[in-house]
Design a protein around this motif. Structure first.
Motif, PDB file in Angstrom:
ATOM      1  N   VAL A  17     -26.881  18.070  23.626  1.00 23.69           N
ATOM      2  CA  VAL A  17     -27.119  17.112  24.588  1.00 23.69           C
ATOM      3  C   VAL A  17     -25.748  16.344  24.856  1.00 23.69           C
ATOM      4  CG1 VAL A  17     -29.500  16.682  23.403  1.00 23.69           C
ATOM      5  CG2 VAL A  17     -27.723  15.361  22.596  1.00 23.69           C
ATOM      6  N   LYS A  18     -24.789  16.450  24.170  1.00 26.84           N
ATOM      7  CA  LYS A  18     -23.490  16.021  24.495  1.00 26.84           C
ATOM      8  C   LYS A  18     -23.049  15.951  25.954  1.00 26.84           C
ATOM      9  CE  LYS A  18     -19.024  15.586  22.806  1.00 26.84           C
ATOM     10  NZ  LYS A  18     -17.735  15.917  21.746  1.00 26.84           N
ATOM     11  N   GLN A  26     -30.045   9.452  20.319  1.00 27.60           N
ATOM     12  CA  GLN A  26     -30.547   9.031  21.340  1.00 27.60           C
ATOM     13  C   GLN A  26     -31.448   9.693  22.084  1.00 27.60           C
ATOM     14  OE1 GLN A  26     -26.702   8.386  23.385  1.00 27.60           O
ATOM     15  NE2 GLN A  26     -26.675   6.165  22.841  1.00 27.60           N
ATOM     16  N   TYR A  27     -31.481  11.221  21.955  1.00 21.97           N
ATOM     17  CA  TYR A  27     -32.566  11.906  22.282  1.00 21.97           C
ATOM     18  C   TYR A  27     -33.561  11.905  21.718  1.00 21.97           C
ATOM     19  CZ  TYR A  27     -34.698  16.676  23.489  1.00 21.97           C
ATOM     20  OH  TYR A  27     -35.450  17.475  23.726  1.00 21.97           O
ATOM     21  N   VAL A  32     -39.321  10.117  21.789  1.00 28.74           N
ATOM     22  CA  VAL A  32     -40.273   9.352  20.958  1.00 28.74           C
ATOM     23  C   VAL A  32     -41.149   8.415  22.330  1.00 28.74           C
ATOM     24  CG1 VAL A  32     -40.684   7.212  19.653  1.00 28.74           C
ATOM     25  CG2 VAL A  32     -39.420   9.187  18.935  1.00 28.74           C
ATOM     26  N   LEU A  33     -40.233   8.043  23.217  1.00 32.90           N
ATOM     27  CA  LEU A  33     -40.738   7.024  24.311  1.00 32.90           C
ATOM     28  C   LEU A  33     -41.266   7.962  25.497  1.00 32.90           C
ATOM     29  CD1 LEU A  33     -37.671   4.763  25.158  1.00 32.90           C
ATOM     30  CD2 LEU A  33     -39.999   4.199  23.975  1.00 32.90           C
ATOM     31  N   LEU A  58     -28.550   1.324  20.024  1.00 39.66           N
ATOM     32  CA  LEU A  58     -28.988   2.629  20.666  1.00 39.66           C
ATOM     33  C   LEU A  58     -29.746   2.115  21.989  1.00 39.66           C
ATOM     34  CD1 LEU A  58     -30.448   5.701  18.801  1.00 39.66           C
ATOM     35  CD2 LEU A  58     -31.800   4.572  20.695  1.00 39.66           C
ATOM     36  N   VAL A  59     -30.533   1.223  21.750  1.00 40.54           N
ATOM     37  CA  VAL A  59     -31.352   0.661  23.067  1.00 40.54           C
ATOM     38  C   VAL A  59     -30.207   0.069  23.748  1.00 40.54           C
ATOM     39  CG1 VAL A  59     -32.706  -1.035  23.657  1.00 40.54           C
ATOM     40  CG2 VAL A  59     -33.665   0.259  21.791  1.00 40.54           C
ATOM     41  N   ARG A  60     -29.359  -0.633  23.725  1.00 43.10           N
ATOM     42  CA  ARG A  60     -28.317  -1.325  24.649  1.00 43.10           C
ATOM     43  C   ARG A  60     -27.512  -0.230  25.210  1.00 43.10           C
ATOM     44  NH1 ARG A  60     -27.405  -5.216  21.923  1.00 43.10           N
ATOM     45  NH2 ARG A  60     -26.259  -4.275  20.171  1.00 43.10           N
ATOM     46  N   SER A  61     -27.266   1.073  24.746  1.00 47.12           N
ATOM     47  CA  SER A  61     -26.541   2.089  25.079  1.00 47.12           C
ATOM     48  C   SER A  61     -27.478   2.735  26.268  1.00 47.12           C
ATOM     49  CB  SER A  61     -26.171   3.013  24.051  1.00 47.12           C
ATOM     50  OG  SER A  61     -25.288   4.059  24.778  1.00 47.12           O
ATOM     51  N   LEU A  62     -28.469   3.100  25.747  1.00 44.95           N
ATOM     52  CA  LEU A  62     -29.574   3.841  26.675  1.00 44.95           C
ATOM     53  C   LEU A  62     -29.788   2.910  27.992  1.00 44.95           C
ATOM     54  CD1 LEU A  62     -32.188   5.306  24.115  1.00 44.95           C
ATOM     55  CD2 LEU A  62     -30.244   6.710  25.368  1.00 44.95           C
ATOM     56  N   GLN A  63     -30.032   1.802  27.568  1.00 44.63           N
ATOM     57  CA  GLN A  63     -30.657   0.792  28.853  1.00 44.63           C
ATOM     58  C   GLN A  63     -29.053   0.816  29.900  1.00 44.63           C
ATOM     59  OE1 GLN A  63     -31.343  -3.430  27.880  1.00 44.63           O
ATOM     60  NE2 GLN A  63     -32.297  -3.549  29.676  1.00 44.63           N
ATOM     61  N   THR A  64     -27.992   0.564  29.198  1.00 43.48           N
ATOM     62  CA  THR A  64     -26.678   0.611  30.212  1.00 43.48           C
ATOM     63  C   THR A  64     -26.701   1.866  30.931  1.00 43.48           C
ATOM     64  OG1 THR A  64     -25.642  -0.872  28.601  1.00 43.48           O
ATOM     65  CG2 THR A  64     -24.223   0.240  30.156  1.00 43.48           C
TER      66      THR A  64
END
Length: 130
Positions: A17-18, A26-27, A32-33, A58-64
């Motif tokens: 995934v990198k 994160q993956y 999960v979502l 983790l959430v902040r990074s994925l949202q960004t």
């Protein structure tokens, strides 16, 4: 043995995934979502096997990155729910083939019956500890 398998799978998953710009953790959260969209941060942390403290970053990074979005829970206005975006779904689709190949590689030396037993045993072990 479970920990050894988990470590090597996580390492291989990180490699896969990198190129997409995410980590194995994160993956995992994105998958999960994909199965249970609209979770609270606490629920996502539990289902992703990370601490409540680490889920915030983790959430902040994925949202960004635009892979998830947060919305107020209509039943509890103080709670934010985390949802997968279309971009997040597309990223998961890009990773699906290589991740499936990793899983197939992991069980390649097992018969179909052994693979099913392995999945059943892992599921029961997980359920026993959940």
């Amino acid at each position: 043995m479970v920990k050894q398998v988990e470590l090597v799978v996580r390492s291989r998953l990180d490699e896969l995934v990198k190129p997409s710009g995410i980590t194995a953790l994160q993956y995992t959260a994105l998958t999960v979502l994909e199965r249970h969209d609209g979770l609270s941060a606490a629920q996502l942390a539990r289902d992703s096997f990370v601490t409540a403290q680490s889920i915030a970053d983790l959430v902040r990074s994925l949202q960004t990155r635009g892979l998830i979005r947060r919305e107020r829970n209509p039943h509890n206005r103080r709670e934010l729910l985390i949802l997968l975006t279309e971009e997040g779904r597309e990223l998961l689709e890009l990773c699906a083939g290589p991740v499936r190949e990793l899983e197939e590689r992991m069980v390649r030396e097992l018969t179909a019956h052994q693979t099913e037993q392995f999945r059943t045993a892992l599921t029961r072990a997980w359920q026993a500890l959940s």
